[in-house]
Design an enzyme around this catalytic site. Structure first.
Site, PDB file in Angstrom:
ATOM      1  CG  ASN A   1      -2.229  -0.772   0.929  1.00 28.08           C
ATOM      2  OD1 ASN A   1      -2.744  -0.735  -0.186  1.00 28.08           O
ATOM      3  ND2 ASN A   1      -2.724  -1.496   1.927  1.00 28.08           N
TER       4      ASN A   1
ATOM      5  CG  ASP B   1      15.405   6.948  -3.370  1.00 28.17           C
ATOM      6  OD1 ASP B   1      15.967   5.844  -3.191  1.00 28.17           O
ATOM      7  OD2 ASP B   1      14.337   7.063  -3.997  1.00 28.17           O
TER       8      ASP B   1
ATOM      9  N   GLY C   1      12.586   6.867   1.026  1.00 26.53           N
ATOM     10  CA  GLY C   1      13.512   5.994   1.744  1.00 26.53           C
ATOM     11  C   GLY C   1      14.903   6.595   1.843  1.00 26.53           C
TER      12      GLY C   1
ATOM     13  CE  LYS D   1       7.910  -1.370  -1.883  1.00 30.19           C
ATOM     14  NZ  LYS D   1       8.012  -2.272  -0.704  1.00 30.19           N
TER      15      LYS D   1
ATOM     16  CG  HIS E   1      17.111  -1.185  -5.755  1.00 33.20           C
ATOM     17  ND1 HIS E   1      17.391   0.165  -5.886  1.00 33.20           N
ATOM     18  CD2 HIS E   1      16.126  -1.260  -4.813  1.00 33.20           C
ATOM     19  CE1 HIS E   1      16.628   0.866  -5.059  1.00 33.20           C
ATOM     20  NE2 HIS E   1      15.847   0.026  -4.394  1.00 33.20           N
TER      21      HIS E   1
ATOM     22  CG  ASP F   1      11.819  -6.977   2.331  1.00 30.60           C
ATOM     23  OD1 ASP F   1      11.411  -5.806   2.509  1.00 30.60           O
ATOM     24  OD2 ASP F   1      12.396  -7.640   3.201  1.00 30.60           O
TER      25      ASP F   1
END
Length: 507
Positions: free
Chosen positions: A320, A464, A462, A324, A489, A380
């Protein structure tokens, strides 16, 4: 009059005009084309070629060929589609038979030459114009003369990319060209002459057909400038059943606001439209212009084929996290419908108790698959720093401790731990676990880089702002999503997922 009665009346009108068109066609063929042994396309043309060469009656060949085609077409196109075609075929059969019996004959048995000797070309022109008008009359009233029309409709049903016109042209070329194989037509030069005449017939007939069909479809646009715009709009709407668009205008000379009525109508309705406007406002200013075509309700149907949209592969991304989700959707493109957990009504906090990235991705995917029975994938991601022995790794999202994903706290802790360290090499690693029909497949993606000494950039999420990929002098947060989505990635792992799904779809 009820709707049912109107439908019956329209059907009767169609059949009446089909008969009229076939009468014109019969006159054109027996009076102007047959006497000079002029060949044409279609089943009628093929029947005439056989008649000129063998003497076998034209109408008999016509009904035999069409009978065979109808048997095949009834299975392909259905009885309802063929009703008017069957009516037209049998009507034309009897008309051709009666016309040949009624007309005076030449010594060779063909109908007399109305235009006289040596008038082959002029007779061809008159005949083709009449056959073009006749076919247009039949076609515009939902009829068909059968023959190659049936072939074209059948081919088009199984091969929609092959247009009706292309099939008809190919069939006519074959029929007219067949004259070259009949020695009864004389030398090869004489046969070539007959074939060229036939091609002229095909071109002129099709031109006339198109001209009549297009003339019937001609539409016009009215722009009406009037003070009595309400009365005129109401009259047009009620009397002619046309829609009216009201535009807002501004008079440059008067400086006043003005209403402009815009109406689309068929050209043959122009006189009634002008009469209606003049009765209400003789001083109205009216602009009439021709339009190439008007398509939609009340006018012509848009006869174009639309490519069926490729069905998108549906797959649930077990997250959620809108950042992403957006990133993955951009990478996968339009071939896939990626749904989030909220799209399937899942708001649970799925436990991530695995010891590795692979474990966590599989735990999330399996949890969604078992509960909702949908094809899904989960990921993940971890940041692995060399100087910290691969930490924070699987604990990257909660590196600073506490509840939730606190990016600021995580980055602050990491920079603090590396404050006196020169070795700042690190890598981002993403693992994706995909479950389709119970089968598990995993994909991974890695991007190497280094940890900066301070946050840089305002995009991304995150870690970044503190991760700079190898080969670049900017962090992920400075490079922007377009660049990041090509080299990250997650992009590498999703690309492997995408290739796998495409290969699976092609099987």
């Amino acid at each position: 009059m009820t709707l049912h009665h109107k439908m019956i009346l329209n059907e009767a009108k169609d059949y009446m005009f089909i008969v009229l068109g076939l009468l014109i066609y019969t006159v054109a063929f027996t009076v102007f084309l047959m006497p000079y042994q002029i060949v044409a396309g279609g089943v009628t043309g093929l029947s005439a070629i056989i008649y000129y060469a063998t003497g076998f009656h034209l109408e008999n060949t016509y009904i035999i060929i069409n009978g065979i085609l109808l048997v095949v077409a009834l299975k392909i196109l259905g009885f309802k589609f063929m009703m008017k075609t069957i009516f037209a075929i049998f009507t034309l059969y009897f008309l051709l038979m009666f016309a040949q019996d009624l007309l005076p004959k030449q010594e060779n048995g063909l109908p007399f030459k109305l235009m006289g000797e040596g008038q082959d070309f002029m007779s061809m022109i008159i005949g083709c114009v009449l056959t073009g008008i006749a076919l247009a009359t039949v076609f515009t009233h939902n009829g068909s003369t059968g023959g190659t029309d049936v072939i074209a409709a059948s081919v088009n049903k199984f091969h929609p990319n092959v247009s009706l016109g292309n099939v008809l042209i190919a069939a006519d070329f074959c029929i007219i060209g067949s004259c070259m194989f009949f020695p009864q037509f004389g030398t090869y030069m004489e046969r070539s002459h007959k074939v060229m005449f036939g091609f002229c017939v095909m071109a002129l007939e099709n031109y006339t057909l198109d001209y009549v069909m297009n003339a019937r479809r001609q539409s016009v646009q009215f722009l009406i400038f009037t003070r009595k715009w309400q009365e005129i709009a109401n009259a047009i709407g009620t009397e002619t059943k046309h829609g009216v668009t009201i535009l807002d205008g501004h008079g440059w000379y008067t400086g006043k606001e003005v209403k402009v009525l815009c109406i689309l109508a068929r050209k043959n309705e122009s006189i009634n439209m002008f009469r209606l406007i003049k009765m209400i406002d003789p001083n109205a200013f009216v602009s009439q212009s021709s339009v190439i075509g008007v398509y939609g309700e009340g006018f012509e149907e848009m006869n174009v084929k639309v490519k069926a949209q490729k069905k998108k592969t549906k797959v649930v991304f077990a997250t959620n996290n809108l950042n992403k989700l957006s990133e993955v959707k951009k990478i996968l493109g339009n071939d896939y419908e990626v749904m989030s957990l909220s799209d399937i009504g899942c708001y649970d906090d799925i436990p991530e108790k695995g010891q590795t990235l692979e474990d966590n991705a599989l735990i999330k995917a399996q949890w969604v698959y078992d509960k909702y029975h949908v094809n899904c994938f989960a990921d993940d991601t971890g940041l692995e720093v060399d100087a910290l022995g691969g930490a924070p790794g699987v604990y990257s999202a909660r590196y600073a401790g506490g509840e939730g994903h606190n990016s600021e706290a995580n980055m602050k802790k990491l920079l603090s731990e590396l404050e006196h360290t020169e070795n700042r090499k690190a890598r981002f690693r993403t693992v994706i676990a995909l479950i389709i029909n119970g089968k598990v497949t995993t994909f991974d993606g890695i991007v190497n880089g280094s940890i900066t000494r301070a946050k840089r950039g305002g995009e991304g999420f995150g870690y970044d702002p503190i991760f700079m990929p190898d080969g670049y002098d900017k962090t992920f947060a400075e490079l922007g999503l377009n660049v990041k989505n090509h080299i990250s990635h997650r992009a590498k792992a999703v690309q492997k997922l995408c290739e796998y799904l495409k290969a699976k779809n092609e099987k």
